[in-house]
Design a protein around this motif. Structure first.
Motif, PDB file in Angstrom:
ATOM      1  N   ARG A   1       0.833  -1.201   0.000  1.00  0.00           N
ATOM      2  CA  ARG A   1       0.000   0.000   0.000  1.00  0.00           C
ATOM      3  C   ARG A   1       0.865   1.247   0.000  1.00  0.00           C
ATOM      4  N   THR A   2       0.266   2.324  -0.482  1.00  0.00           N
ATOM      5  CA  THR A   2       0.897   3.637  -0.455  1.00  0.00           C
ATOM      6  C   THR A   2      -0.046   4.587   0.277  1.00  0.00           C
ATOM      7  N   TYR A   3       0.520   5.373   1.199  1.00  0.00           N
ATOM      8  CA  TYR A   3      -0.267   6.336   1.967  1.00  0.00           C
ATOM      9  C   TYR A   3       0.314   7.739   1.774  1.00  0.00           C
ATOM     10  N   PRO A   4      -0.543   8.757   1.725  1.00  0.00           N
ATOM     11  CA  PRO A   4      -0.015  10.124   1.733  1.00  0.00           C
ATOM     12  C   PRO A   4       0.514  10.447   3.141  1.00  0.00           C
ATOM     13  N   LEU A   5       1.424  11.393   3.217  1.00  0.00           N
ATOM     14  CA  LEU A   5       2.028  11.763   4.496  1.00  0.00           C
ATOM     15  C   LEU A   5       0.977  12.066   5.563  1.00  0.00           C
ATOM     16  N   GLU A   6      -0.134  12.648   5.152  1.00  0.00           N
ATOM     17  CA  GLU A   6      -1.196  12.997   6.113  1.00  0.00           C
ATOM     18  C   GLU A   6      -1.798  11.762   6.784  1.00  0.00           C
ATOM     19  N   GLN A   7      -1.599  10.586   6.204  1.00  0.00           N
ATOM     20  CA  GLN A   7      -2.152   9.347   6.773  1.00  0.00           C
ATOM     21  C   GLN A   7      -1.051   8.456   7.356  1.00  0.00           C
ATOM     22  N   ILE A   8       0.005   9.064   7.835  1.00  0.00           N
ATOM     23  CA  ILE A   8       1.123   8.277   8.352  1.00  0.00           C
ATOM     24  C   ILE A   8       0.717   7.437   9.565  1.00  0.00           C
ATOM     25  N   VAL A   9      -0.195   7.936  10.375  1.00  0.00           N
ATOM     26  CA  VAL A   9      -0.664   7.160  11.532  1.00  0.00           C
ATOM     27  C   VAL A   9      -1.355   5.891  11.049  1.00  0.00           C
ATOM     28  N   GLU A  10      -2.229   6.024  10.051  1.00  0.00           N
ATOM     29  CA  GLU A  10      -2.913   4.859   9.491  1.00  0.00           C
ATOM     30  C   GLU A  10      -1.920   3.872   8.888  1.00  0.00           C
ATOM     31  N   ALA A  11      -0.893   4.403   8.237  1.00  0.00           N
ATOM     32  CA  ALA A  11       0.134   3.541   7.643  1.00  0.00           C
ATOM     33  C   ALA A  11       0.846   2.726   8.722  1.00  0.00           C
ATOM     34  N   HIS A  12       1.221   3.391   9.804  1.00  0.00           N
ATOM     35  CA  HIS A  12       1.885   2.678  10.907  1.00  0.00           C
ATOM     36  C   HIS A  12       0.959   1.633  11.525  1.00  0.00           C
ATOM     37  N   LEU A  13      -0.297   1.981  11.696  1.00  0.00           N
ATOM     38  CA  LEU A  13      -1.252   1.020  12.254  1.00  0.00           C
ATOM     39  C   LEU A  13      -1.394  -0.198  11.348  1.00  0.00           C
ATOM     40  N   TYR A  14      -1.406   0.020  10.038  1.00  0.00           N
ATOM     41  CA  TYR A  14      -1.490  -1.100   9.108  1.00  0.00           C
ATOM     42  C   TYR A  14      -0.244  -1.981   9.191  1.00  0.00           C
ATOM     43  N   VAL A  15       0.916  -1.376   9.223  1.00  0.00           N
ATOM     44  CA  VAL A  15       2.159  -2.154   9.331  1.00  0.00           C
ATOM     45  C   VAL A  15       2.166  -2.968  10.617  1.00  0.00           C
ATOM     46  N   GLU A  16       1.698  -2.370  11.706  1.00  0.00           N
ATOM     47  CA  GLU A  16       1.688  -3.057  13.000  1.00  0.00           C
ATOM     48  C   GLU A  16       0.749  -4.252  13.048  1.00  0.00           C
ATOM     49  N   THR A  17      -0.180  -4.374  12.094  1.00  0.00           N
ATOM     50  CA  THR A  17      -1.044  -5.560  12.067  1.00  0.00           C
ATOM     51  C   THR A  17      -0.242  -6.813  11.754  1.00  0.00           C
ATOM     52  N   GLY A  18       0.935  -6.635  11.128  1.00  0.00           N
ATOM     53  CA  GLY A  18       1.775  -7.774  10.776  1.00  0.00           C
ATOM     54  C   GLY A  18       1.305  -8.528   9.547  1.00  0.00           C
ATOM     55  N   HIS A  19       0.414  -7.936   8.766  1.00  0.00           N
ATOM     56  CA  HIS A  19      -0.142  -8.638   7.608  1.00  0.00           C
ATOM     57  C   HIS A  19       0.161  -7.958   6.278  1.00  0.00           C
ATOM     58  N   LYS A  20       1.127  -7.062   6.252  1.00  0.00           N
ATOM     59  CA  LYS A  20       1.444  -6.408   4.979  1.00  0.00           C
ATOM     60  C   LYS A  20       2.265  -7.335   4.099  1.00  0.00           C
ATOM     61  N   LYS A  21       2.198  -7.084   2.804  1.00  0.00           N
ATOM     62  CA  LYS A  21       2.985  -7.829   1.824  1.00  0.00           C
ATOM     63  C   LYS A  21       4.062  -6.891   1.310  1.00  0.00           C
ATOM     64  N   GLY A  22       5.292  -7.218   1.533  1.00  0.00           N
ATOM     65  CA  GLY A  22       6.364  -6.346   1.054  1.00  0.00           C
ATOM     66  C   GLY A  22       6.426  -5.064   1.844  1.00  0.00           C
ATOM     67  N   ASN A  23       6.274  -3.945   1.144  1.00  0.00           N
ATOM     68  CA  ASN A  23       6.510  -2.628   1.716  1.00  0.00           C
ATOM     69  C   ASN A  23       5.264  -1.764   1.751  1.00  0.00           C
ATOM     70  N   VAL A  24       5.290  -0.794   2.662  1.00  0.00           N
ATOM     71  CA  VAL A  24       4.307   0.274   2.721  1.00  0.00           C
ATOM     72  C   VAL A  24       5.096   1.557   2.474  1.00  0.00           C
ATOM     73  N   VAL A  25       4.607   2.389   1.564  1.00  0.00           N
ATOM     74  CA  VAL A  25       5.316   3.606   1.169  1.00  0.00           C
ATOM     75  C   VAL A  25       4.490   4.826   1.551  1.00  0.00           C
ATOM     76  N   ILE A  26       5.200   5.843   2.042  1.00  0.00           N
ATOM     77  CA  ILE A  26       4.588   7.137   2.364  1.00  0.00           C
ATOM     78  C   ILE A  26       4.968   8.110   1.259  1.00  0.00           C
ATOM     79  N   THR A  27       3.979   8.776   0.684  1.00  0.00           N
ATOM     80  CA  THR A  27       4.250   9.765  -0.360  1.00  0.00           C
ATOM     81  C   THR A  27       4.129  11.176   0.202  1.00  0.00           C
ATOM     82  N   VAL A  28       4.953  12.065  -0.323  1.00  0.00           N
ATOM     83  CA  VAL A  28       4.914  13.468   0.112  1.00  0.00           C
ATOM     84  C   VAL A  28       4.626  14.361  -1.068  1.00  0.00           C
TER      85      VAL A  28
END
Length: 188
Positions: free
Chosen positions: A161-188
């Protein structure tokens, strides 16, 4: 901890900026650990956590070094790990790799979830256990090495998944679920 520094390399010509952002941490970590284990052609390598950021690179790099690769991941990620080149894929919920009678030259815990004592019985006589809890010992040219493999089509970037910088909290919460595939990227 290891050497502290800033690694710089040109962006692979065949990647977007978002894809390139997903290379340094997982790619450099996987490369450094596989180099530390001196992975060679014909060796048997097991990557535990084969669908994560480090694991997706470790599977591909070990194959590039000529190893026979077994990936351990969840059932949801079996096809992904196969598509990255794993010869054998194990669903960790259905099978404990330590009880399948196989021996490996390297058991690489790419997610820091198993112990050396757990893997010990699955190692060959001179087998090595490595975990991301250790220091990988990255080299100054690692990013350039990865760039070369990517540009040659020998290494794919996996972005869940890719998240905009404004959703960095959501991105971290998703990563912490332990179910991501590969990488999560933050866009600015």
């Amino acid at each position: 901890m290891g050497r502290v520094g800033i690694e710089v390399a040109k962006k692979p010509a065949n990647l977007t900026f978002e894809e390139a952002a997903a290379v340094p941490i997982g790619g450099m970590t996987a490369l450094a650990f596989l180099r530390k284990a001196n992975v060679k052609n014909g060796q048997k390598v097991l990557v535990y956590g084969a669908s994560g950021s480090v694991g997706t690179y470790a599977v591909q790099l070990a194959k590039n070094f000529g190893a026979q690769v077994t990936g351990v991941c969840s059932v949801a990620n079996l096809e992904l790990v196969k598509s990255l080149g794993a010869d054998v894929v194990i669903d960790y919920a259905k099978e404990d790799f330590t009880k399948n009678g196989q021996s490996y030259d390297l058991v690489f815990d790419a997610v820091g979830k198993i112990s050396r004592s757990h893997a010990k019985g699955s190692l060959t006589e001179n087998g090595v256990f490595l975990s991301t809890w250790g220091d990988p010992g990255a080299e100054p040219d690692d990013l350039s090495t990865l760039r070369g493999l990517i540009e040659a089509g020998k290494l794919k970037v996996v972005i869940d998944r890719t998240y905009p910088l404004e959703q960095i909290v959501e991105a971290h919460l998703y990563v912490e679920t332990g179910h991501k595939k590969g990488n999560v990227v933050i866009t600015v």
